[in-house]
Scaffold this motif. Structure first.
Motif, PDB file in Angstrom:
ATOM      1  N   ILE A 170      61.866  62.398 111.879  1.00  0.00           N
ATOM      2  CA  ILE A 170      61.338  61.219 111.185  1.00  0.00           C
ATOM      3  C   ILE A 170      59.814  61.293 111.097  1.00  0.00           C
ATOM      4  O   ILE A 170      59.222  61.028 110.033  1.00  0.00           O
ATOM      5  CB  ILE A 170      61.794  59.927 111.889  1.00  0.00           C
ATOM      6  N   LEU A 171      59.151  61.672 112.184  1.00  0.00           N
ATOM      7  CA  LEU A 171      57.696  61.774 112.169  1.00  0.00           C
ATOM      8  C   LEU A 171      57.212  62.854 111.207  1.00  0.00           C
ATOM      9  O   LEU A 171      56.208  62.676 110.513  1.00  0.00           O
ATOM     10  CB  LEU A 171      57.169  62.043 113.577  1.00  0.00           C
TER      11      LEU A 171
ATOM     12  N   ILE B 152      57.495  61.428 107.697  1.00  0.00           N
ATOM     13  CA  ILE B 152      56.400  60.483 107.456  1.00  0.00           C
ATOM     14  C   ILE B 152      55.098  61.241 107.193  1.00  0.00           C
ATOM     15  O   ILE B 152      54.352  60.924 106.266  1.00  0.00           O
ATOM     16  CB  ILE B 152      56.244  59.507 108.642  1.00  0.00           C
TER      17      ILE B 152
ATOM     18  N   ASN C  82      55.179  62.826 103.797  1.00  0.00           N
ATOM     19  CA  ASN C  82      55.051  61.807 102.766  1.00  0.00           C
ATOM     20  C   ASN C  82      53.608  61.313 102.633  1.00  0.00           C
ATOM     21  O   ASN C  82      53.128  61.091 101.522  1.00  0.00           O
ATOM     22  CB  ASN C  82      55.990  60.636 103.069  1.00  0.00           C
ATOM     23  N   GLU C  83      52.905  61.154 103.748  1.00  0.00           N
ATOM     24  CA  GLU C  83      51.557  60.602 103.709  1.00  0.00           C
ATOM     25  C   GLU C  83      50.487  61.635 103.377  1.00  0.00           C
ATOM     26  O   GLU C  83      49.534  61.341 102.674  1.00  0.00           O
ATOM     27  CB  GLU C  83      51.223  59.931 105.040  1.00  0.00           C
TER      28      GLU C  83
END
Length: 160
Positions: free
Chosen positions: A121-122, A125, A128-129
């Motif tokens: 998940i990290l 993220i 994505n960022e």
């Protein structure tokens, strides 16, 4: 009755959705491969040691691979804490290497599955960022595969 309807809807949805196919294929491949927990622990030790000691030996290079050219004190602290957790996981996997089926070993598999789920998940993220980078995709694939492996052995573990 309501729970049966929910289960049928979930089964129908999973069969209609093709996103689970690669994970199902890898899970079935592990079943056919008949990989032992000892081999899984060895691979975990190698992976965590390589990534962990890379953070220890050359943190600025690892930060550069992730797209950061400067490291402040807080970033260095976070990198050292992450390195410490990776080395701790490697030590835990090494100590469980020759353990027989037990509640403790089953708990270790569950812990590794949860850790890999959070790391996945990290990584998603972060991608994505800050945009995709090769090292992020490598970490994403490694955490997904190790998470599936840990979940597989967690389900397969029979207590004496």
């Amino acid at each position: 009755m309501l729970s049966q309807i929910k289960r049928n809807l979930v089964k129908f949805h999973l069969h209609q959705c093709k996103l689970h196919q690669p994970f199902r294929l890898f899970y079935n491949y592990l079943k056919k491969l008949n990989m032992s927990p000892k081999t899984y622990f060895i691979l975990t030790v190698i992976s965590c040691s390589l990534f962990g000691f890379a953070f220890l030996i050359h943190p600025s290079f690892i930060a550069h691979l992730h797209g950061s050219d400067q490291i402040d004190g807080y970033t260095l602290l976070m990198m050292r804490l992450y390195e410490g957790s990776l080395v701790s996981i490697a030590v835990m996997a090494w100590s469980a290497l020759n353990a027989g089926p037990s509640l403790a070993r089953k708990s270790i598999f569950l812990f590794l599955a949860v850790v890999d789920m959070f790391n996945t998940i990290l990584n998603l993220i972060f991608i994505n960022e800050f945009g995709p980078k090769v090292i992020n995709w490598l970490e994403l694939v490694v955490t997904i595969l190790f998470g599936i492996g840990a979940f597989y052995f967690w389900k397969k573990e029979k207590l004496a």
